[in-house]
Design a protein around this motif. Structure first.
Motif, mmCIF file in Angstrom:
data_model
loop_
_atom_site.group_PDB
_atom_site.id
_atom_site.type_symbol
_atom_site.label_atom_id
_atom_site.label_comp_id
_atom_site.label_asym_id
_atom_site.label_seq_id
_atom_site.Cartn_x
_atom_site.Cartn_y
_atom_site.Cartn_z
ATOM 1 N N THR A 339 2.264 7.202 9.614
ATOM 2 C CA THR A 339 2.063 8.731 8.934
ATOM 3 C C THR A 339 1.096 9.489 8.997
ATOM 4 N N GLY A 340 0.154 9.058 10.068
ATOM 5 C CA GLY A 340 -0.967 9.824 10.159
ATOM 6 C C GLY A 340 -0.298 11.175 11.544
ATOM 7 N N LEU A 341 1.260 11.120 12.485
ATOM 8 C CA LEU A 341 1.744 11.379 13.092
ATOM 9 C C LEU A 341 2.152 13.511 12.525
ATOM 10 N N PHE A 342 2.421 12.813 10.867
ATOM 11 C CA PHE A 342 2.556 14.148 10.047
ATOM 12 C C PHE A 342 1.924 14.983 9.488
ATOM 13 N N ASN A 343 0.990 13.885 9.635
ATOM 14 C CA ASN A 343 -0.563 14.792 9.419
ATOM 15 C C ASN A 343 -0.849 14.810 7.499
ATOM 16 N N THR A 344 -0.313 13.864 6.577
ATOM 17 C CA THR A 344 0.005 13.307 5.871
ATOM 18 C C THR A 344 -1.837 13.378 5.446
ATOM 19 N N PRO A 345 -1.425 13.066 3.937
ATOM 20 C CA PRO A 345 -2.850 13.837 3.416
ATOM 21 C C PRO A 345 -3.030 11.959 2.974
ATOM 22 N N GLU A 346 -4.640 11.106 2.907
ATOM 23 C CA GLU A 346 -5.294 9.973 3.441
ATOM 24 C C GLU A 346 -3.951 9.096 1.390
ATOM 25 N N GLY A 347 -4.285 10.010 0.579
ATOM 26 C CA GLY A 347 -4.201 10.006 -0.938
ATOM 27 C C GLY A 347 -2.749 8.745 -0.509
ATOM 28 N N ILE A 348 -1.979 10.567 0.077
ATOM 29 C CA ILE A 348 -0.494 9.553 0.369
ATOM 30 C C ILE A 348 -0.083 8.546 1.241
ATOM 31 N N GLN A 349 -0.840 8.063 2.152
ATOM 32 C CA GLN A 349 -0.916 6.885 2.886
ATOM 33 C C GLN A 349 -1.176 6.097 1.723
ATOM 34 N N ALA A 350 -2.033 6.646 1.047
ATOM 35 C CA ALA A 350 -2.895 4.883 0.834
ATOM 36 C C ALA A 350 -1.668 4.248 -0.260
ATOM 37 N N ILE A 351 -0.704 5.377 -0.956
ATOM 38 C CA ILE A 351 0.020 5.240 -1.419
ATOM 39 C C ILE A 351 1.348 4.235 -0.845
ATOM 40 N N PHE A 352 1.509 4.810 0.149
ATOM 41 C CA PHE A 352 2.943 4.586 0.828
ATOM 42 C C PHE A 352 1.943 3.533 1.646
ATOM 43 N N SER A 353 1.712 2.565 2.133
ATOM 44 C CA SER A 353 1.173 1.712 2.614
ATOM 45 C C SER A 353 0.549 0.990 1.419
ATOM 46 N N ALA A 354 0.081 0.886 -0.181
ATOM 47 C CA ALA A 354 0.578 -0.410 -0.212
ATOM 48 C C ALA A 354 1.478 -0.600 -1.283
ATOM 49 N N LEU A 355 2.763 0.502 -0.838
ATOM 50 C CA LEU A 355 4.092 0.198 -0.891
ATOM 51 C C LEU A 355 4.942 -0.625 -0.569
ATOM 52 N N ILE A 356 4.385 -0.213 1.252
ATOM 53 C CA ILE A 356 4.724 -1.029 1.760
ATOM 54 C C ILE A 356 4.952 -2.317 1.946
ATOM 55 N N THR A 357 3.601 -2.385 1.978
ATOM 56 C CA THR A 357 2.696 -4.041 1.749
ATOM 57 C C THR A 357 3.795 -5.175 0.603
ATOM 58 N N LEU A 358 3.505 -4.530 -0.937
ATOM 59 C CA LEU A 358 4.368 -4.875 -1.518
ATOM 60 C C LEU A 358 5.785 -4.979 -0.789
ATOM 61 N N PHE A 359 6.471 -4.670 -0.336
ATOM 62 C CA PHE A 359 7.695 -4.911 -0.643
ATOM 63 C C PHE A 359 7.357 -5.878 0.701
ATOM 64 N N VAL A 360 6.551 -6.215 1.172
ATOM 65 C CA VAL A 360 6.754 -7.222 2.099
ATOM 66 C C VAL A 360 6.161 -8.634 2.141
ATOM 67 N N GLU A 361 5.657 -8.076 0.582
ATOM 68 C CA GLU A 361 5.197 -9.681 -0.426
ATOM 69 C C GLU A 361 6.729 -9.494 -0.649
ATOM 70 N N TRP A 362 7.528 -9.185 -1.715
ATOM 71 C CA TRP A 362 8.507 -9.562 -2.175
ATOM 72 C C TRP A 362 9.973 -9.472 -1.232
ATOM 73 N N TYR A 363 9.546 -9.058 0.162
ATOM 74 C CA TYR A 363 10.689 -9.946 0.588
ATOM 75 C C TYR A 363 10.243 -11.934 1.211
ATOM 76 N N LEU A 364 8.781 -11.483 0.740
ATOM 77 C CA LEU A 364 8.600 -13.025 1.291
ATOM 78 C C LEU A 364 9.325 -14.014 -0.124
ATOM 79 N N CYS A 365 9.392 -13.223 -0.906
ATOM 80 C CA CYS A 365 9.935 -14.062 -2.317
ATOM 81 C C CYS A 365 11.672 -14.282 -1.903
ATOM 82 N N TYR A 366 12.136 -13.720 -1.585
ATOM 83 C CA TYR A 366 13.385 -12.805 -1.771
ATOM 84 C C TYR A 366 13.525 -14.742 -0.556
#
Length: 377
Positions: A339-366
């Motif tokens: 996301t840094g490649l697109f000059n994404t604000p840090e706040g949005i980066q943090a939200i995006f990273s949290a969502l991806i991490t959540l998906f990884v944990e969900w996929y482990l359960c799946y």
């Protein structure tokens, strides 16, 4: 922790005495807890610091003291679902001829594991050996034993017993007044805080108390009652009606105690009014999901939540240890780099990273769910 392979069909295809709505609610609870461990709510709170969005995000944080937010319902729901699962498991085993006494050994060992996991997590949080009994797993270890002790009793007895626990809580806070801890409903100056100084030699800076095992045991007992109801031979309409009435009665009683000034709703010390109000909300949630999923059959996406609930304790331990200690940061390296490649604000980066991490944990359960691998803890 021993991985076992279960060759039975998915939960949603299991017949008779198991309702999909229970598995969905349990999975929803775990998904919400996983999102917290990924720091999603913190990221959202920092990005939306004012206005209506902030008021919504605020609901995903515990109320600081007197009051009730959505996030305050998660632990009671966790306890209630555990009680329902406890009864359903006991019922199925009793049909196979397994006695209460024989099954008690299994329950006791499981509770010992929960206690050890709960206390160990506090050591991980602190980064050193500590003796703290505030974790939900530690609490569940005790409430499970209390609920199992009366699991064979009548529903009326269980209701009266749960109310007696709330009365006992009222008595302890109002009449066991020690020097410096003689204000029943004041932060760090109440009976629960005093009890912690005796048992642990410290008090929790956020106001949590270990003696919550007494009032919140009512949640586990009410879960037992809910489990007994939903696998009973009562009609679907009767089950739904009972859940709704019980939820409304508990809700009314809890808020009446609070609004009348008798007992304030305080999650951190699980006052009787909080226990009743939160229990009422959970029962209404159960009724809603029972109606939507089990009666109406609107369950197309139920599996999204079910996969989180099938290994509930394992995934909780995973995201509270590996997730927080390593996975969150590891995922952030790559998501922030992208996301840094697109000059994404840090706040949005943090939200995006949290969502991806959540998906990884969900996929482990799946992944575990698809292979019918259930980690027995």
């Amino acid at each position: 922790m021993q991985p076992t392979v279960n060759r039975t069909p998915p939960v949603s295809l299991l017949p008779s005495n198991r309702l999909q709505s229970l598995d969905v609610l349990r999975g929803l609870i775990m998904l919400l807890l996983a999102a917290e461990s990924c720091h999603l709510y913190i990221a959202l709170n920092e990005e939306f610091a004012t206005g209506i969005p902030n008021a919504v995000v605020e609901q995903f944080f515990h109320h600081p003291w007197h009051g009730l937010r959505f996030w305050d319902l998660v632990q009671p729901a966790f306890m209630t679902m555990a009680g329902a699962a406890l009864y359903i498991s006991f019922y199925n085993k009793s049909k196979k001829g397994i006695t209460w006494e024989t099954n008690f050994r299994h329950v006791a060992i499981r509770c010992l594991k929960l206690f050890l996991f709960g206390t160990a997590l506090h050591c991980i949080y602190a980064g050193k050996m500590v003796w703290e009994l505030w974790n939900v797993l530690t609490q569940l270890a005790f409430t499970t034993l209390i609920a199992y002790a009366i699991i064979r009793k009548s529903s009326l007895f269980q209701i009266i017993f749960s109310i007696a626990l709330l009365i006992l809580t009222e008595f302890l806070y109002r009449f066991v007044l020690m020097p410096g801890f003689d204000k029943p409903f004041t932060h760090s100056e109440n009976f629960g805080a005093w009890f912690d100084t005796i048992v642990m030699g410290k008090i929790n800076s956020d106001g949590w108390v270990a003696i919550n095992i007494i009032p919140t045991a009512a949640h586990t007992i009410w879960g037992v009652l809910a489990g007994k109801l939903i696998i009973s031979k009562e009609s679907s309409a009767k089950k739904l009606q009972t859940l709704l009435i019980a939820g409304l009665v508990a809700l009314a009683a809890g808020y009446a105690l609070d609004l009348s000034g008798i007992t304030p709703i305080i999650k951190r010390i699980s006052t009787s009014s909080f226990t009743l109000a939160s229990g009422g909300w959970i029962l209404l949630m159960m009724a809603l999901l029972y109606y939507i999923i089990d009666l109406r059959g609107w369950n197309r996406f139920a599996w999204v939540f079910e996969v989180m609930g099938m290994n509930a304790i394992f995934i909780y331990l995973f995201f509270e240890t590996v997730g927080v200690q390593w996975l969150n940061g590891a995922v952030a390296i790559f998501t922030n780099g992208f996301t840094g490649l697109f000059n994404t604000p840090e706040g949005i980066q943090a939200i995006f990273s949290a969502l991806i991490t959540l998906f990884v944990e969900w996929y482990l359960c799946y992944w575990l769910y698809k292979r019918r691998i259930f980690l027995k803890l």
